[in-house]
Design an enzyme around this catalytic site. Structure first.
Site, mmCIF file in Angstrom:
data_model
loop_
_atom_site.group_PDB
_atom_site.id
_atom_site.type_symbol
_atom_site.label_atom_id
_atom_site.label_comp_id
_atom_site.label_asym_id
_atom_site.label_seq_id
_atom_site.Cartn_x
_atom_site.Cartn_y
_atom_site.Cartn_z
ATOM 1 N N LYS A 170 0.819 -1.216 0.000
ATOM 2 C CA LYS A 170 0.000 0.000 0.000
ATOM 3 C C LYS A 170 0.850 1.262 0.000
ATOM 4 C CE LYS A 170 -4.261 -1.944 1.820
ATOM 5 N NZ LYS A 170 -3.897 -3.335 2.180
HETATM 6 C C1 LIG Z 1 -4.600 -4.431 1.662
HETATM 7 C C2 LIG Z 1 -3.881 -5.726 1.619
HETATM 8 C C3 LIG Z 1 -4.288 -6.779 0.772
HETATM 9 C C4 LIG Z 1 -5.531 -6.690 -0.078
HETATM 10 O O1 LIG Z 1 -5.366 -5.822 -1.159
HETATM 11 P P1 LIG Z 1 -6.671 -5.330 -1.995
HETATM 12 O O2 LIG Z 1 -6.160 -4.340 -2.963
HETATM 13 O O3 LIG Z 1 -7.597 -4.721 -0.977
HETATM 14 O O4 LIG Z 1 -7.273 -6.538 -2.622
HETATM 15 C C5 LIG Z 1 -3.522 -7.932 0.733
HETATM 16 N N1 LIG Z 1 -2.436 -8.080 1.515
HETATM 17 C C6 LIG Z 1 -2.019 -7.103 2.349
HETATM 18 C C7 LIG Z 1 -0.827 -7.335 3.197
HETATM 19 C C8 LIG Z 1 -2.722 -5.896 2.436
HETATM 20 O O5 LIG Z 1 -2.310 -4.928 3.281
#
Ligand SMILES: *Cc1c(COP(=O)(O)O)cnc(C)c1O
Length: 431
Positions: free
Chosen positions: A107
């Site tokens: 993210k």
């Molecule tokens: C947010 C997150 C996900 C999921 O990603 P999306 O884009 O919401 O499908 C998967 N793994 C981790 C570690 C995350 O922080």
């Protein structure tokens, strides 16, 4: 490039407006009017092209004239200021490590890009914006880190007390300055509910300009295409494109990959790796999309009962179920299988996966068992140290803490502990 709302009831906007608004006024998600095609030169010569040039060429058609080329290039450079290696795990499976950024999860990439775009847009206005987010863990840290000291932006993060990991809590509570952490005595759903109430409160919104920083925002969603191209740059056998497995919760990440593919990126197939929250797995089996409340699992960043970005995937395939099914498969992986997978990956291949990556690995392994002529990679979405309890249980070994985290863990938590009380939140947002 113009963006329309998936609910079709809002006016078209450009990239700048879509970024500032987040969600469309009709509560739909913004989607590009057309999907630009990357030029042949980029794909054919990708190995020789610097990462930041790849990224800026991918994102440029989406940004249009909202940001001058030079500024866009510097935003992209800052976004990608850490390595994104594709690491071989087995003869046919690699790991795309997305956890080398400041908060150790993928993210960071979307949050860093979005914060810099928003900062640029606000610099030419007197407008102050409050970014309001609820987090179950990783979003909070990435958003706090990305927006720290961005002029014109205040960040308010709600998180459920006692329900995020110690590393996650430190990442979102120790920065201070323009970042305010509210520790809610309740669940993630309570946090989300409070945020929704604030966005629905017209009276409040006339006084405070609110926006969101989740993957609904195009400036967080679209840059997630970067690393699919960077993986292709590192992919050895270009005549046999990869199967790509993505641990999925809100489906923003996988949707960015599918968008990249629709704009020309080679890929053999996509796999949505899900935990017990298997709404999409079920949809692909039955054609019925039935959201339901999320259940807690070890891969908790994927505990989503109604993935908001799924509508964007439908949009890419023009709502044609057979077409969607030919590009996308999905597997449901239980907590017990997740622990087993972390343990096996560690024992057989000497690699430590986090619970989300392990779900991706196992889903990919299952698909490849039926398609032995193919190879692929999974997205390792977080560093295992963010989920030490599960990883230590599976491997029997403590997870090594990167140096940057050791100093972070010594810093003092600054948060406001409060009941899930909307009037209280409202008065904080107004002050
Ligand atoms: C947010 C997150 C996900 C999921 O990603 P999306 O884009 O919401 O499908 C998967 N793994 C981790 C570690 C995350 O922080």
């Amino acid at each position: 490039m113009k963006y329309y709302s998936t609910n079709q009831q809002s006016p078209l906007v450009d990239f700048r407006e879509a970024t500032i608004q987040g969600q469309a006024p009709d509560k739909g998600l913004y989607f590009p009017e057309s999907i630009p095609q990357v030029d042949k030169d980029l794909l054919e010569n990708i190995v020789a092209i610097p990462d930041e040039e790849i990224a800026s060429r991918v994102i440029k058609p989406y940004v249009g004239n909202s940001i001058p080329d030079e500024k866009l290039l510097s935003i992209v450079k800052e976004t990608l200021s850490f390595p994104i290696p594709l690491v071989k795990i087995t003869g046919s499976i690699s790991s795309l490590e997305l956890f080398h950024g400041p908060t150790l999860a993928f993210k960071d990439i979307g949050a860093r890009f979005m914060s810099r775009c928003l900062g640029y847009f606000l610099a030419s206005e007197s407008k102050k914006v409050t970014v309001l987010v609820a987090t179950s863990g990783d979003t909070g840290g990435a958003v706090a880190n990305g927006f720290l000291d961005v002029e014109g932006v205040e960040v308010v993060i709600l998180y459920p007390s006692g329900k995020v990991s110690p590393v996650q809590e430190k990442q979102l509570t120790t920065l201070g300055r323009n970042i305010k952490a509210l520790e809610i005595e309740g669940s993630f759903d309570d946090c989300q509910q409070l945020v929704k109430q604030a966005f629905a409160d017209q009276d409040l919104r006339n006084q405070v300009f609110l926006t969101s920083a989740n993957s609904i925002n195009v400036a967080r969603w679209l840059p997630q295409q970067f690393y699919y191209f960077l993986a292709w740059k590192q992919w050895e056998n270009k005549s046999n494109p990869p199967v790509i497995a993505v641990p999925s919760g809100n489906f923003g990440n996988i949707c960015a990959g599918i968008l990249a593919n629709a704009s020309g990126l080679p890929a053999a197939h996509f796999i949505a790796a899900c935990n017990a929250n298997d709404i999409v797995t079920e949809y692909l089996q039955t054609g019925q999309y039935q959201p339901r409340p999320a259940v807690p699992t070890l891969s908790n960043a994927m505990d989503v009962g109604n993935p908001s970005n799924f509508v964007r995937i439908l949009e890419i395939f023009h709502h044609q179920f057979p077409k969607l099914k030919s590009h996308l498969s999905s597997y449901r992986i239980s907590d017990a299988e997740t622990i087993d997978a972390i343990s096996n990956i560690y024992r057989q291949f000497n690699y430590t996966a986090d619970p989300h990556g392990a779900v991706g690995f196992l889903a990919l392994q299952r698909y490849l068992a039926e398609h032995p002529e193919q190879k692929g990679y999974f997205l390792e979405t977080a560093h295992p140290v963010k989920f030490p309890a599960a990883v230590e249980r599976a491997t029997g070994k403590p997870v090594n803490m990167p140096a940057s985290l050791q100093s972070l863990m010594k810093e003092k938590k600054k948060s406001l502990f409060m009941k899930p009380d909307y009037d209280h939140l409202r008065s904080i947002l107004r002050s």
